[in-house]
Design an enzyme around this catalytic site. Structure first.
Site, PDB file in Angstrom:
ATOM      1  N   HIS A   1       0.856  -1.196   0.000  1.00  0.00           N
ATOM      2  CA  HIS A   1       0.000   0.000   0.000  1.00  0.00           C
ATOM      3  C   HIS A   1       0.894   1.250   0.000  1.00  0.00           C
ATOM      4  O   HIS A   1       1.413   1.645   1.055  1.00  0.00           O
ATOM      5  CB  HIS A   1      -0.905   0.024   1.234  1.00  0.00           C
TER       6      HIS A   1
ATOM      7  N   HIS B   1      -0.696  -6.842  -5.066  1.00  0.00           N
ATOM      8  CA  HIS B   1      -0.765  -8.066  -4.267  1.00  0.00           C
ATOM      9  C   HIS B   1      -0.129  -9.192  -5.074  1.00  0.00           C
ATOM     10  O   HIS B   1      -0.260  -9.245  -6.291  1.00  0.00           O
ATOM     11  CB  HIS B   1      -2.232  -8.412  -3.966  1.00  0.00           C
TER      12      HIS B   1
ATOM     13  N   ASN C   1       1.018 -13.599  -4.524  1.00  0.00           N
ATOM     14  CA  ASN C   1       0.972 -14.771  -3.664  1.00  0.00           C
ATOM     15  C   ASN C   1       1.411 -15.979  -4.475  1.00  0.00           C
ATOM     16  O   ASN C   1       0.969 -16.167  -5.611  1.00  0.00           O
ATOM     17  CB  ASN C   1      -0.450 -14.975  -3.127  1.00  0.00           C
TER      18      ASN C   1
ATOM     19  N   ARG D   1       2.103 -20.249  -3.615  1.00  0.00           N
ATOM     20  CA  ARG D   1       1.905 -21.181  -2.503  1.00  0.00           C
ATOM     21  C   ARG D   1       1.901 -22.633  -2.996  1.00  0.00           C
ATOM     22  O   ARG D   1       1.659 -22.919  -4.178  1.00  0.00           O
ATOM     23  CB  ARG D   1       0.583 -20.884  -1.799  1.00  0.00           C
TER      24      ARG D   1
ATOM     25  N   HIS E   1       0.280  -6.273 -17.636  1.00  0.00           N
ATOM     26  CA  HIS E   1      -0.227  -7.464 -18.324  1.00  0.00           C
ATOM     27  C   HIS E   1       0.792  -8.047 -19.298  1.00  0.00           C
ATOM     28  O   HIS E   1       0.804  -9.269 -19.519  1.00  0.00           O
ATOM     29  CB  HIS E   1      -1.548  -7.148 -19.019  1.00  0.00           C
TER      30      HIS E   1
ATOM     31  N   HIS F   1     -20.832  -7.883  -4.585  1.00  0.00           N
ATOM     32  CA  HIS F   1     -21.823  -6.969  -4.032  1.00  0.00           C
ATOM     33  C   HIS F   1     -21.628  -5.537  -4.532  1.00  0.00           C
ATOM     34  O   HIS F   1     -22.491  -4.687  -4.320  1.00  0.00           O
ATOM     35  CB  HIS F   1     -21.816  -7.014  -2.497  1.00  0.00           C
TER      36      HIS F   1
ATOM     37  N   GLY G   1      -6.479 -21.463  12.284  1.00  0.00           N
ATOM     38  CA  GLY G   1      -5.801 -21.024  13.490  1.00  0.00           C
ATOM     39  C   GLY G   1      -4.494 -20.325  13.226  1.00  0.00           C
ATOM     40  O   GLY G   1      -3.593 -20.329  14.069  1.00  0.00           O
ATOM     41  N   GLY G   2      -4.370 -19.735  12.046  1.00  0.00           N
ATOM     42  CA  GLY G   2      -3.147 -19.027  11.701  1.00  0.00           C
ATOM     43  C   GLY G   2      -2.972 -17.761  12.526  1.00  0.00           C
ATOM     44  O   GLY G   2      -3.839 -17.354  13.295  1.00  0.00           O
ATOM     45  N   ARG G   3      -1.830 -17.134  12.343  1.00  0.00           N
ATOM     46  CA  ARG G   3      -1.503 -15.935  13.110  1.00  0.00           C
ATOM     47  C   ARG G   3      -2.276 -14.745  12.546  1.00  0.00           C
ATOM     48  O   ARG G   3      -2.052 -14.307  11.423  1.00  0.00           O
ATOM     49  CB  ARG G   3      -0.001 -15.676  13.044  1.00  0.00           C
TER      50      ARG G   3
END
Length: 307
Positions: free
Chosen positions: A99, A109, A111, A113, A148, A178, A261-263
């Site tokens: 940001h 952004h 990611n 994984r 792109h 929405h 249950g992640g941080r």
């Protein structure tokens, strides 16, 4: 060529990727560095979260590495893949959200994984996922085209159909239902990738991770010194509200992290430090703010059929 998942190789790549991007962004910022916090997951594993706050260029930049494991998957995962119920799992990845201060520099952004679920007497179930996307407030067409073009370059070695498919998937995934608008101008998104064997899928994930800086850094450099007023800042804060809405309502990674249950601090580092909402606000027709709504917050074939 190996078809057996090599978790150590994936983890080493992800840690190095976090280092590479952290060093590059800190260099661009010029005033602040990333503060690192190592953490442990209650059920097993952990990670390292890096955050740069109130720098010269970045209001907040977060780059998180995590490697967590357990013997029971959260509902967000088994709803998507019910055959995974009852399996042990490991999930590792690098996730980042940037940001900037300047409203003319887009939020971005990325990611990448890897996930594997195992059960005695059965073959492991594994896949890669990830991508990157761009969320401008005052967009420039040349920036979006560059973003792109680099996205396509990341995909080109893996087939002519890869960029169009993952570009469309990104447009669809980062759609705020929405609001009936895309979160930004897209990029790439892929998930459940295991076709062609481990080596090929791992190579593709690396290509996506390695192209992120090439896509984003030139845009930062072009726009970070653009003069702006309170009007542009106010609009940036308003539009950041859409980012918050998407992440808390739709994002599967956020849901997986919270349900497993992640941080919490690491999971919610993607949220901007300052944001505004206004009741029923609409941009003035013909304004620079309206340009974003009219021409960018919808799926567009940015490369003009050269996909």
């Amino acid at each position: 060529m190996s078809s057996v998942p090599d978790l150590n190789a994936v983890k080493e790549y992800l840690l190095n990727l976090q280092d590479t991007i952290s060093n590059a962004l800190a260099g661009i910022d010029g005033e602040k560095d990333f503060v690192e916090e190592a953490w442990q997951h209650d059920n097993g594993g952990g990670g390292r979260t890096r955050v740069l706050s109130e720098g010269g260029v970045f209001e907040q930049a977060g780059i998180n590495f995590s490697h967590v494991y357990g013997n029971r998957l959260p509902a967000s995962a088994t709803a998507h893949r019910p055959e995974l119920a009852g399996r042990n799992f490991q999930a590792m990845g690098v996730s980042l959200v940037i940001h900037p201060h300047n409203p003319y520099v887009p939020t971005s952004h990325a990611n990448v994984r890897f996930f594997i679920a195992e059960k005695d007497g059965t073959d492991p179930v594994w896949w890669f996922g990830g991508g990157f996307d761009l969320t401008p407030y005052y967009p420039f067409q040349e920036d979006v085209l560059h973003w792109h073009q680099v996205s396509k370059a990341a995909c080109d070695p893996f087939g002519d159909d890869v960029y169009p498919r993952y570009k469309q998937w990104c447009d669809e995934y980062f759609f705020i239902k929405h609001r009936n608008e895309t979160r930004g101008v897209g990029g790439l998104f892929f998930d459940d990738l295991n076709e062609g064997g481990f080596d090929r899928c791992f190579a593709f994930m690396r290509s996506v991770g390695d192209h992120y800086l090439a896509a984003y850094q030139p845009i930062i450099e072009r726009r970070k010194d653009t003069p702006y007023s309170e009007r542009e800042r106010d609009f940036q804060l308003y539009r950041r509200g859409r980012y918050v809405e998407y992440n808390l309502v739709y994002d599967r990674g956020t849901l997986f992290g919270l349900q497993s249950g992640g941080r919490t601090e690491s999971i919610l580092m993607s949220l901007p430090p300052m944001v505004k909402w206004r009741y029923n606000w609409k941009p003035e027709p013909g304004s620079t703010e309206a340009d974003l709504y009219d021409n960018y917050l919808k799926p567009v074939d940015w490369l003009g059929g050269n996909n």
